[in-house]
Design a protein around this motif. Structure first.
Motif, PDB file in Angstrom:
ATOM      1  N   HIS A 146      12.427   8.098  -6.268  1.00 28.03           N
ATOM      2  CA  HIS A 146      13.166   6.837  -6.213  1.00 28.03           C
ATOM      3  C   HIS A 146      13.905   6.756  -4.878  1.00 28.03           C
ATOM      4  N   SER A 147      14.361   5.587  -4.538  1.00 33.45           N
ATOM      5  CA  SER A 147      15.111   5.403  -3.301  1.00 33.45           C
ATOM      6  C   SER A 147      16.579   5.728  -3.556  1.00 33.45           C
ATOM      7  N   TYR A 148      17.218   6.363  -2.572  1.00 37.54           N
ATOM      8  CA  TYR A 148      18.649   6.653  -2.702  1.00 37.54           C
ATOM      9  C   TYR A 148      19.448   5.347  -2.851  1.00 37.54           C
ATOM     10  N   LYS A 149      18.901   4.287  -2.324  1.00 38.22           N
ATOM     11  CA  LYS A 149      19.543   2.979  -2.398  1.00 38.22           C
ATOM     12  C   LYS A 149      18.745   2.158  -3.397  1.00 38.22           C
ATOM     13  N   PRO A 150      19.334   1.766  -4.519  1.00 37.33           N
ATOM     14  CA  PRO A 150      18.581   1.021  -5.543  1.00 37.33           C
ATOM     15  C   PRO A 150      17.892  -0.210  -4.959  1.00 37.33           C
ATOM     16  N   LYS A 164       6.362  25.186 -12.278  1.00 38.78           N
ATOM     17  CA  LYS A 164       7.263  25.908 -13.168  1.00 38.78           C
ATOM     18  C   LYS A 164       8.711  25.786 -12.714  1.00 38.78           C
ATOM     19  N   ARG A 165       8.935  25.957 -11.425  1.00 34.76           N
ATOM     20  CA  ARG A 165      10.297  25.900 -10.894  1.00 34.76           C
ATOM     21  C   ARG A 165      10.731  24.484 -10.542  1.00 34.76           C
ATOM     22  N   GLN A 166       9.774  23.553 -10.536  1.00 33.41           N
ATOM     23  CA  GLN A 166      10.019  22.148 -10.187  1.00 33.41           C
ATOM     24  C   GLN A 166      10.677  22.005  -8.818  1.00 33.41           C
ATOM     25  N   CYS A 167      10.053  22.667  -7.835  1.00 38.53           N
ATOM     26  CA  CYS A 167      10.534  22.564  -6.453  1.00 38.53           C
ATOM     27  C   CYS A 167       9.380  22.959  -5.521  1.00 38.53           C
ATOM     28  N   GLN A 217       0.833  -1.205   0.000  1.00 38.19           N
ATOM     29  CA  GLN A 217       0.000   0.000   0.000  1.00 38.19           C
ATOM     30  C   GLN A 217       0.872   1.262   0.000  1.00 38.19           C
ATOM     31  N   LEU A 218       1.975   1.252   0.749  1.00 34.99           N
ATOM     32  CA  LEU A 218       2.891   2.390   0.760  1.00 34.99           C
ATOM     33  C   LEU A 218       3.523   2.608  -0.621  1.00 34.99           C
ATOM     34  N   VAL A 219       3.906   1.520  -1.263  1.00 36.48           N
ATOM     35  CA  VAL A 219       4.495   1.620  -2.610  1.00 36.48           C
ATOM     36  C   VAL A 219       3.481   2.205  -3.585  1.00 36.48           C
ATOM     37  N   LYS A 220       2.233   1.750  -3.503  1.00 40.25           N
ATOM     38  CA  LYS A 220       1.184   2.301  -4.375  1.00 40.25           C
ATOM     39  C   LYS A 220       0.998   3.791  -4.134  1.00 40.25           C
ATOM     40  N   CYS A 221       1.097   4.198  -2.890  1.00 38.41           N
ATOM     41  CA  CYS A 221       0.950   5.604  -2.521  1.00 38.41           C
ATOM     42  C   CYS A 221       2.029   6.450  -3.214  1.00 38.41           C
ATOM     43  N   VAL A 222       3.270   5.981  -3.185  1.00 39.43           N
ATOM     44  CA  VAL A 222       4.373   6.699  -3.846  1.00 39.43           C
ATOM     45  C   VAL A 222       4.169   6.690  -5.356  1.00 39.43           C
ATOM     46  N   ASN A 223       3.813   5.546  -5.910  1.00 39.24           N
ATOM     47  CA  ASN A 223       3.622   5.436  -7.361  1.00 39.24           C
ATOM     48  C   ASN A 223       2.467   6.292  -7.869  1.00 39.24           C
ATOM     49  N   SER A 224       1.472   6.533  -7.006  1.00 40.87           N
ATOM     50  CA  SER A 224       0.294   7.288  -7.450  1.00 40.87           C
ATOM     51  C   SER A 224       0.609   8.747  -7.773  1.00 40.87           C
ATOM     52  N   ILE A 225       1.699   9.279  -7.249  1.00 39.50           N
ATOM     53  CA  ILE A 225       2.047  10.674  -7.564  1.00 39.50           C
ATOM     54  C   ILE A 225       3.251  10.772  -8.500  1.00 39.50           C
ATOM     55  N   SER A 226       3.733   9.633  -8.971  1.00 39.39           N
ATOM     56  CA  SER A 226       4.978   9.617  -9.751  1.00 39.39           C
ATOM     57  C   SER A 226       4.868  10.356 -11.087  1.00 39.39           C
ATOM     58  N   HIS A 227       3.639  10.529 -11.596  1.00 38.27           N
ATOM     59  CA  HIS A 227       3.484  11.281 -12.840  1.00 38.27           C
ATOM     60  C   HIS A 227       3.839  12.759 -12.638  1.00 38.27           C
ATOM     61  N   GLU A 247      13.008  13.401  -7.812  1.00 38.60           N
ATOM     62  CA  GLU A 247      13.950  13.540  -8.917  1.00 38.60           C
ATOM     63  C   GLU A 247      14.091  14.960  -9.446  1.00 38.60           C
ATOM     64  N   HIS A 248      13.039  15.770  -9.398  1.00 37.88           N
ATOM     65  CA  HIS A 248      13.093  17.102  -9.997  1.00 37.88           C
ATOM     66  C   HIS A 248      14.146  18.004  -9.353  1.00 37.88           C
TER      67      HIS A 248
END
Length: 199
Positions: free
Chosen positions: A53-57, A193-196, A38-48, A100-101
């Motif tokens: 991503h995780s600092y550790k692959p 616009k500023r991506q932050c 459920q936590l992973v889905k939560c992160v993926n839901s805003i990925s657009h 990532e931005h």
């Protein structure tokens, strides 16, 4: 999932006289893996909008189980820690969940208690730390952090649920929040616009 000797100490729970009412119910889960998904889905839901991503692959979250169970009142719980980064690396910033931005990051920790008999999963403590890193000066230039501290509580100076902004003090009282709420807060205040973060 790895096993840890200690996530929550029973003697600290007993000393503090932790009550069941101080836990908040997250729902019923057959196992901790369902909650992690459920936590992973939560992160993926805003990925657009906010690719993260995780600092550790590899996994977005690490899951650890305490070797011994915990008792609160008449209930017995398995104790779990879900985090990124692992506690020993928390001070080695920037790390955690990287946006990532602008390469800002979120460090998160949830201490969860699972009643295997009833399947109820409770949040014992949490910490969601969002920070903007100055990569030229190698310092954290801005942060906010939502905490739930049961064992470190010292009311009335610090409420059970509280928010830090830029400094460790003061502790602003806050509502109960979860990772999804923190991500929505960041997304709501994101300058496209500023991506932050607009701060």
């Amino acid at each position: 999932m790895s096993q840890l000797k200690v996530i929550v100490k029973q003697d600290e729970i007993d000393k503090r006289v932790v009550k069941l009412e101080e836990l908040h119910l997250l729902g019923q889960y057959n196992n901790i893996g369902d909650y992690c998904n459920q936590l992973v889905k939560c992160v993926n839901s805003i990925s657009h909008t906010l690719p993260i991503h995780s600092y550790k692959p590899g996994l977005l979250f690490e899951t650890h189980k305490q070797k011994t169970s915990i008792k609160i009142e008449d209930r017995t719980f398995a104790a779990f820690l879900i985090c990124n980064p692992v506690p020993g690396l928390k001070k080695e910033k920037p790390n955690g969940l990287i946006i990532e931005h602008d390469l800002s990051f979120i460090q998160m920790k949830e201490v969860l208690l699972h009643d295997v008999r009833t399947k109820e999963l409770y949040c014992f403590e949490y910490s969601y730390h969002y920070a903007i890193w100055d990569y030229e000066d190698n310092i954290e230039k801005y942060f906010f952090r939502y905490d739930k501290d049961i064992l470190l509580g010292n009311p009335p100076q610090k409420k059970l649920y509280h928010l830090h902004v830029i400094k460790k003090n003061p502790h602003f009282e806050s509502p109960i929040i979860n990772l999804n709420g923190v991500l929505e807060f960041i997304l709501h205040n994101w300058d496209v616009k500023r991506q932050c973060l607009d701060c």
